[in-house]
Motif scaffolding. Structure first.
Motif, mmCIF file in Angstrom:
data_model
loop_
_atom_site.group_PDB
_atom_site.id
_atom_site.type_symbol
_atom_site.label_atom_id
_atom_site.label_comp_id
_atom_site.label_asym_id
_atom_site.label_seq_id
_atom_site.Cartn_x
_atom_site.Cartn_y
_atom_site.Cartn_z
ATOM 1 N N GLN A 1 0.870 -1.173 0.000
ATOM 2 C CA GLN A 1 0.000 0.000 0.000
ATOM 3 C C GLN A 1 0.906 1.222 0.000
ATOM 4 O OE1 GLN A 1 -3.527 -0.429 2.791
ATOM 5 N NE2 GLN A 1 -2.098 -1.927 3.631
ATOM 6 N N SER A 2 0.548 2.242 -0.803
ATOM 7 C CA SER A 2 1.386 3.444 -0.817
ATOM 8 C C SER A 2 0.532 4.702 -0.783
ATOM 9 C CB SER A 2 2.316 3.454 -2.032
ATOM 10 O OG SER A 2 1.584 3.620 -3.211
ATOM 11 N N TRP A 3 1.140 5.760 -0.234
ATOM 12 C CA TRP A 3 0.521 7.065 -0.106
ATOM 13 C C TRP A 3 1.554 8.111 -0.516
ATOM 14 C CZ3 TRP A 3 0.304 3.124 3.319
ATOM 15 C CH2 TRP A 3 -0.945 2.709 3.783
ATOM 16 N N ASN A 4 1.100 9.325 -0.741
ATOM 17 C CA ASN A 4 2.000 10.459 -0.909
ATOM 18 C C ASN A 4 2.798 10.592 0.395
ATOM 19 O OD1 ASN A 4 2.898 13.243 -0.631
ATOM 20 N ND2 ASN A 4 1.682 13.643 -2.470
ATOM 21 N N ALA A 5 4.026 11.041 0.326
ATOM 22 C CA ALA A 5 4.897 11.116 1.499
ATOM 23 C C ALA A 5 4.314 11.948 2.625
ATOM 24 C CB ALA A 5 6.273 11.654 1.116
ATOM 25 N N ASN A 6 3.506 12.950 2.298
ATOM 26 C CA ASN A 6 2.933 13.829 3.321
ATOM 27 C C ASN A 6 1.565 13.374 3.818
ATOM 28 O OD1 ASN A 6 5.182 15.523 3.158
ATOM 29 N ND2 ASN A 6 4.307 16.570 1.388
ATOM 30 N N ALA A 7 1.004 12.350 3.210
ATOM 31 C CA ALA A 7 -0.328 11.870 3.597
ATOM 32 C C ALA A 7 -0.246 11.049 4.884
ATOM 33 C CB ALA A 7 -0.920 11.022 2.477
ATOM 34 N N LYS A 8 -1.381 11.006 5.582
ATOM 35 C CA LYS A 8 -1.459 10.166 6.777
ATOM 36 C C LYS A 8 -1.725 8.735 6.340
ATOM 37 C CE LYS A 8 -2.807 13.664 10.004
ATOM 38 N NZ LYS A 8 -3.320 13.836 11.336
ATOM 39 N N ILE A 9 -1.146 7.818 7.070
ATOM 40 C CA ILE A 9 -1.283 6.405 6.710
ATOM 41 C C ILE A 9 -2.699 5.889 6.990
ATOM 42 C CG2 ILE A 9 -0.571 5.238 8.826
ATOM 43 C CD1 ILE A 9 1.433 3.766 6.780
ATOM 44 N N THR A 10 -3.468 6.656 7.740
ATOM 45 C CA THR A 10 -4.855 6.275 7.998
ATOM 46 C C THR A 10 -5.772 6.657 6.829
ATOM 47 O OG1 THR A 10 -5.154 8.351 9.197
ATOM 48 C CG2 THR A 10 -4.637 6.385 10.508
ATOM 49 N N ALA A 11 -5.262 7.467 5.906
ATOM 50 C CA ALA A 11 -6.037 7.852 4.722
ATOM 51 C C ALA A 11 -6.104 6.681 3.743
ATOM 52 C CB ALA A 11 -5.388 9.060 4.043
ATOM 53 N N LYS A 12 -6.975 6.798 2.756
ATOM 54 C CA LYS A 12 -7.093 5.769 1.726
ATOM 55 C C LYS A 12 -5.799 5.738 0.910
ATOM 56 C CE LYS A 12 -9.871 4.310 -2.174
ATOM 57 N NZ LYS A 12 -11.002 4.616 -3.050
#
Length: 162
Positions: A83-94
């Motif tokens: 699973q990956s997110w933008n570096a500044n996003a919270k890991i609880t986000a989609k």
């Protein structure tokens, strides 16, 4: 002269008895060794490496590169979830990307390994760098290849949570 012969015969008998006990002890030891010996199953080199590596792999690891946060989880079926997110996003986000059915690939016998995930012709590899020549080397590296096996992303990553 008779006393010398008696002494010689006595010494000879003592040496004979010592040799006899020594041989009896060695024979007994060999017998006990055969009785207590057991067969060990033969493992191929790759199986041994894989088992050693699997013992060192955390069930969940969260890393951060310059551009991404990545979470890798071991699933009940033995495969891995990316699973990956933008570096500044919270890991609880989609997550912005989810890839299932990843594999753990051992790399050599020193403990290095990488996770391999495939998505739409792209290959995502997250390398664990146990062995390195530099103390400054990041513990993980994200490498992404396009459908032509050309490297399009290479970013070092630090552990956020292990």
């Amino acid at each position: 002269m008779a006393s010398y012969l008696m002494e010689f015969e006595l010494l000879t008998n003592n040496h004979y008895n010592m040799i006899k006990y020594f041989l009896l002890g060695a024979f007994s030891l060999a017998q006990f060794s055969f009785v207590s010996a057991k067969e060990t199953p033969e493992f191929s080199k790759s199986t041994t490496i894989t088992n050693n590596v699997f013992q060192q792999v955390p069930k969940t690891v969260i890393i951060k590169t310059k551009k991404f946060k990545i979470r890798i989880d071991k699933q009940p079926n033995g495969k891995y979830l990316y699973q990956s997110w933008n570096a500044n996003a919270k890991i609880t986000a989609k997550p912005s990307m989810i890839i299932s059915d990843g594999e753990l690939i051992p790399d050599g016998s020193g403990g290095n390994y990488y996770f391999n995930f495939n998505n739409d012709g792209h290959s995502y590899q997250v390398w664990r760098n146990y062995l390195t020549n530099s103390a400054k080397k990041a513990p993980y590296t994200l490498v992404v290849y396009d459908s032509n096996d050309q490297e399009i992303v290479r970013q070092d990553a630090q552990v956020v949570k292990n």
